[in-house]
Design an enzyme around this catalytic site. Sequence first.
Site, mmCIF file in Angstrom:
data_model
loop_
_atom_site.group_PDB
_atom_site.id
_atom_site.type_symbol
_atom_site.label_atom_id
_atom_site.label_comp_id
_atom_site.label_asym_id
_atom_site.label_seq_id
_atom_site.Cartn_x
_atom_site.Cartn_y
_atom_site.Cartn_z
ATOM 1 N N CYS A 41 0.764 -1.250 -0.086
ATOM 2 C CA CYS A 41 0.087 0.010 0.054
ATOM 3 C C CYS A 41 0.837 1.370 0.282
ATOM 4 C CB CYS A 41 -0.820 0.071 1.178
ATOM 5 S SG CYS A 41 -1.905 1.456 1.411
ATOM 6 N N TYR A 172 -5.448 5.683 -9.153
ATOM 7 C CA TYR A 172 -6.704 5.001 -8.722
ATOM 8 C C TYR A 172 -7.641 5.449 -9.452
ATOM 9 C CZ TYR A 172 -4.201 2.770 -4.924
ATOM 10 O OH TYR A 172 -3.363 2.172 -4.215
#
Length: 329
Positions: A41, A172
């Site tokens: 992440c 994203y």
Amino acid sequence: MAGEGAYEREPVALDERITSDGSSPWPVEPGRYRLIVARACPWANRAVIVRRLLGLEDAISLGIAGPLHDERSWRFHLDPDNRDPVLGIEWLGEAYRKADPNFSGGITVPAMVEISSGKVVTNGFQQLTLDFSTQWKAYHRPGAPDLYPEHLRAEIDEVMAGIYTEVNNGVYRCGFATTQEAYEEAYDRLFTHLDLLSERLAHQRYLVGDTITEADIRLWVTLVRFDAVYHGHFKCNRQKLTEMPVLWEYARDLFQTPGFGDTIDFEQIKQHYYGVHRQINPTGVVPKGPDPRVWLEPHSRARLGGRPFGDGTPPGPVRPGEQVPPIVR
């Protein structure tokens, strides 16, 4: 308002702060909290970097979730018995539900967990690392750099705001767009901003001032994942990072700086993105490349001057149990 098919990031649900001045119910206290991250992440990666650069390892312990998860949340599947050795939990969601039995928001990393109660205190990734710099100062190592210098904060905040909306979240928005129009808008915004950052960094080694700041950390965690996952998996494919000369040298410079490359596990990064996002990659097949050895190639950024740690010093060796596999030339 986002258009049809555009991706919107879910806001964090537990955004308490841990402070040194009594302004929150959670006081700064060494040994009280455990930072839960995942190598995959980017938001968690920046917390790992800041903790390491500031030398907060003795004050804040580190728990590392594995790269794979499902609807039940991040899982400690790399630990013995599939449980975090300090918190004793298998799924990070357990700590969220200890904080709120009815919790239904996103179970995300990084998360700060109070060890004694097992409750998540905060998953506020935007503020967390700034608080490491400002609220945990009493526990910084000797020689810790100032990653958020007061006289530069307004400029740092402005630069970081653009990085967050257009780059960190921009990849994203490309990857999770569900209409062609939303994807192309996200794509154009991403590369427009990367071009602006290239122009800024063409004549200065770091984003703000002549030392590494929080702004560099926030940009770098996206750049280091760019070719491995965002270029192909998220369709951010105008160019690879290795085809953007300024940003590629800048990213390599930081990768080779203690505290950056020594936090990166490219295999876990790929395993997570390609293995978990089945709506994008239904087969779950993880690509073999790219070759990580390119990150060790020499760069010439030192010609621009700058002092990576300012008046401070590099961090020491990575703590046992927190190492990542080295890149073998």
